[in-house]
Design a protein around this motif. Sequence first.
Motif, PDB file in Angstrom:
ATOM      1  N   ARG A 168       0.892  -1.223   0.201  1.00  0.00           N
ATOM      2  CA  ARG A 168      -0.048  -0.123  -0.177  1.00  0.00           C
ATOM      3  C   ARG A 168       0.865   1.186  -0.075  1.00  0.00           C
ATOM      4  NH1 ARG A 168      -3.736  -0.406   5.108  1.00  0.00           N
ATOM      5  NH2 ARG A 168      -4.277   1.578   4.388  1.00  0.00           N
ATOM      6  N   VAL A 169       1.950   1.248   0.950  1.00  0.00           N
ATOM      7  CA  VAL A 169       2.856   2.299   0.881  1.00  0.00           C
ATOM      8  C   VAL A 169       3.557   2.710  -0.349  1.00  0.00           C
ATOM      9  CG1 VAL A 169       5.120   3.146   1.833  1.00  0.00           C
ATOM     10  CG2 VAL A 169       3.465   2.155   3.271  1.00  0.00           C
ATOM     11  N   ARG A 170       4.039   1.588  -1.097  1.00  0.00           N
ATOM     12  CA  ARG A 170       4.676   1.714  -2.436  1.00  0.00           C
ATOM     13  C   ARG A 170       3.572   2.442  -3.385  1.00  0.00           C
ATOM     14  NH1 ARG A 170       9.336   2.591  -3.081  1.00  0.00           N
ATOM     15  NH2 ARG A 170       8.379   4.269  -4.236  1.00  0.00           N
ATOM     16  N   GLU A 171       2.393   1.683  -3.597  1.00  0.00           N
ATOM     17  CA  GLU A 171       1.281   2.395  -4.392  1.00  0.00           C
ATOM     18  C   GLU A 171       1.180   3.861  -4.116  1.00  0.00           C
ATOM     19  OE1 GLU A 171      -3.243   1.032  -5.047  1.00  0.00           O
ATOM     20  OE2 GLU A 171      -2.026  -0.387  -4.280  1.00  0.00           O
ATOM     21  N   ALA A 172       1.078   4.071  -2.926  1.00  0.00           N
ATOM     22  CA  ALA A 172       0.723   5.630  -2.644  1.00  0.00           C
ATOM     23  C   ALA A 172       2.039   6.211  -3.010  1.00  0.00           C
ATOM     24  CB  ALA A 172       0.380   5.687  -1.207  1.00  0.00           C
ATOM     25  N   LEU A 173       2.992   5.909  -2.894  1.00  0.00           N
ATOM     26  CA  LEU A 173       4.195   6.587  -3.267  1.00  0.00           C
ATOM     27  C   LEU A 173       4.295   6.875  -4.479  1.00  0.00           C
ATOM     28  CD1 LEU A 173       6.994   5.448  -0.708  1.00  0.00           C
ATOM     29  CD2 LEU A 173       5.798   7.659  -0.628  1.00  0.00           C
ATOM     30  N   ASP A 174       3.988   5.792  -5.280  1.00  0.00           N
ATOM     31  CA  ASP A 174       3.963   5.905  -6.882  1.00  0.00           C
ATOM     32  C   ASP A 174       2.827   6.915  -7.384  1.00  0.00           C
ATOM     33  OD1 ASP A 174       5.860   4.051  -6.950  1.00  0.00           O
ATOM     34  OD2 ASP A 174       4.574   2.567  -7.397  1.00  0.00           O
ATOM     35  N   THR A 175       1.864   6.771  -6.792  1.00  0.00           N
ATOM     36  CA  THR A 175       0.605   7.702  -7.248  1.00  0.00           C
ATOM     37  C   THR A 175       0.977   9.313  -7.172  1.00  0.00           C
ATOM     38  OG1 THR A 175      -0.758   6.264  -6.326  1.00  0.00           O
ATOM     39  CG2 THR A 175      -1.838   8.322  -6.985  1.00  0.00           C
ATOM     40  N   VAL A 176       1.770   9.601  -6.165  1.00  0.00           N
ATOM     41  CA  VAL A 176       2.225  11.038  -6.058  1.00  0.00           C
ATOM     42  C   VAL A 176       3.482  11.412  -6.634  1.00  0.00           C
ATOM     43  CG1 VAL A 176       1.204  11.211  -3.665  1.00  0.00           C
ATOM     44  CG2 VAL A 176       3.238  10.619  -3.666  1.00  0.00           C
ATOM     45  N   GLY A 177       4.068  10.321  -7.353  1.00  0.00           N
ATOM     46  CA  GLY A 177       5.197  10.521  -8.242  1.00  0.00           C
ATOM     47  C   GLY A 177       6.441  10.439  -7.432  1.00  0.00           C
TER      48      GLY A 177
END
Lengths: 501, 355
Positions: free
Chosen positions: A114-123
């Motif tokens: 989940r953390v990785r996904e969120a970080l990817d979303t914000v670039g």
Amino acid sequence: MAGISKRFGPTHALRDVSLEVPAGHTLALIGENGAGKSTLLKVLSGAHRADSGRMTMGGQPYQPYGPSDARAAGVAMIYQELNLAPDLSVEDNLLLGQPGTGGGLLLRGRQRERVREALDTVGLTDLDPRATAGAQSVATQQLLEIARALVSNARIILFDEPTSSLPQRDVLRLFEIIRRLKASGLGIVYISHFLEEVREVCDLYSVLRDGENVGHGRIADVDDDRIVSLMVGRDVDDLYPTVPHEVGPPRVKVERLQGVPYPRSVDLCIRQGEIFGVAGLVGAGRTELLRAIFHLDSGCTGRVLIEGRPVGRSVPARMRAGLGLLSEDRKSEGLAQDLSILENITLGTLKPYTRFGWINLRRRRRAAADLMDRVQVKAASPEQSVAELSGGNQQKVAIARILHQQADILLMDEPTKGIDVGTKAEIYRMMGQLAAEGKTILFVSSYLPELMAVCDSIGVMSRGSLREIRQTKDWTADEIMSVAIASDDPVAGTNEPVLEA
Amino acid sequence: MFEKLKHFAMQLGPLIALVVIFVLFAIADNVFSEGYFLSLYNLRVMLSSAALIAVPAFGMTIIIIAAGIDLSAGTALTLCGTVLAVQLKNAEVAAGEPGFAAAMIGALLLTILAGCLCGLFNGTLISATRVVPFIVTLGTMTIFLGVGQILAGESTVYAPTENIPRWLKYLCYTGSDGSKYLIDGLKIPTSVLIAAVLAIGVGLLMRYTVFGRNVFALGSSESTARLCGINVPMMILSVYTLAGFFVAIGGLLYFADVKNGNPTDGTGKELEIIAAVVLGGGSLSGGRGSIMGTMVGALIITVIRSGCMQLSIPNTYTHIIIGVIIIVAVIVDQLRHGSPEWFFRLLPQRTDNSR
């Protein structure tokens, strides 16, 4: 949300405000300082409870009991100041306050995706989740806050002036991310003073003034002038008593005054008997300008001249030259709350009562009592503790101290902040009287009507620079507002091409 | 007028506590023991040992009013005592011989210089590095201990009796021989007289001088002090240096009491000194404290200690009693200032939470 009201004591911070944010849209919340935007956001994010009105989210009633409750319901707030725990890792910050811990143990592994996904979303695709949060740049930290909102499955994200601390490059990146979030179906509320920013990212707007809705609609349907007049449209009534005073020869000159980071190379000339207003948005560097003139913070460059003579670079030197500063932060800086009125008035200026090193307490008390009469402090006795006084009376004590310092040039930073209307009028009258006595007043305020009513001339600050100075009669509120929200970078130069053959 | 009365009553709190404790022990001693507690001799002993705490505590009071703290006061105190002991041990002339006066004055000046230097060192570190006083003086506490041990050659320094002048020998004398007191026949220990004179001096200093008022301003709000043009680093320096002077006088009394210099004696003394200030109404967050309060605080500690001794209460329990009294005193003091919030929330109505 509909019909939200919130009162703090006798003042209505919000009056019957309604707001609607459709999923996949960005709503711009626009208003002057003190219009109630922050209060509204606090109600939304659960920090304050509304006195009346109701809120729904996705058709369900939404009634947060506190910030954590609001977060669990899917409302996340990105504050102006960053709210990360600087010593923790990126990953731990994002998971802070999250459910998903097993019996009190933080199971990072399960959450890592989940953390990785969120970080990817914000670039932030190449940021190591185990890096320390505090070591990241301001822009990255802000993105981390957004990522934290995503990890908590937010459905609505509230941004409170997110660009105020960002350089231009990062602002563009932030806009890109906001658009992406919007496209993924989130509702976004965006507060900003900068109208061009609002146009860039928002679809809808809602204008607040004095805690009330005064207009809303699609942003494409209105022009800037209309929004500005909605923001400031207000009558100036007789709440502003003026005392006739004559503006004399130049008294204070400020040359290329520069602080870290604000003010930015400010030049200024104020005359004897003049009330000079400084307008601008919160964070425009007005307080920093006053502090730099008083040399309160180290690291300032530039000169201050009084009657043509440069003054020394220390607070005592500036005080000897006749400068006096009324702090914006009355509670912790302006007054020593533990001490009595008497002590506070005479603080730092005990010389007049001292002979051979001994203070004549009786003479000091008499002088303080006289000053209390002059500024009309309502208190039981000069020995009463300052902490027991109302805000207005505290401010009068602070003003009495500057008068006790025999200051001729008064630097007044938000002198009417947090004060009732009656006392405000008293302070305006006092300022007029002081100007009539030939004193020079530099008056910083976020409340435009009082500046327009009280000042002889007004300068407008924006992003650290003093943009434009005019006599008050040559300004209109709309013009001041549009100078204050101008966002072009003054150091990079004006928009005129410097080299063009 | 009401404000003045209230102010006075606040000062009176510790004094009332002292009287209550004193009376309780006097009664208990009369009932359970042989009534020795109230004897003139015991009163002299209590006053003298209170003076030993009070003198360095005057300096600590100034520091605490200025929102600082000095954990190194204990070891700095015995360092000063050791300096004096070493000087007297090395003196080549015995007391009473020609030339001794000069040697004695030199030794005294060196003792005071040592104390002031310790304070100056603390003050310089604090104002230059902006590290909190707690940490700085925690460090200097062991530094001063080490310096003292080097001076003492890692053992206790005994000054030969013939090198100790009569006035110093009987500085803390509490016995029944009237001729051994400073004022012949008036049986008040010299240490108490010194403490009283110093108390009046500091009391006036704090109330009637610009320096004293600036200390209160600094402790109450440092940023306000800066706004009013007070030179904050200079103030911090002077406050700690002045406190060092009182530590040095404390060192002199300590030497007169035990007649030797042992640097390790100082560990733990600083807590006693701080406790006296706190019992007297000093606030560790600064801006509050009084010299009179500190004297009363020092007396409370010695009365409890002496009373427990007369009642044959073991030392271990005395420690516990003093600890409890310190905590209770601070809680009572806080209640007068409206803290803690939860306590006052419990007291009145709780209609507000019904929604």
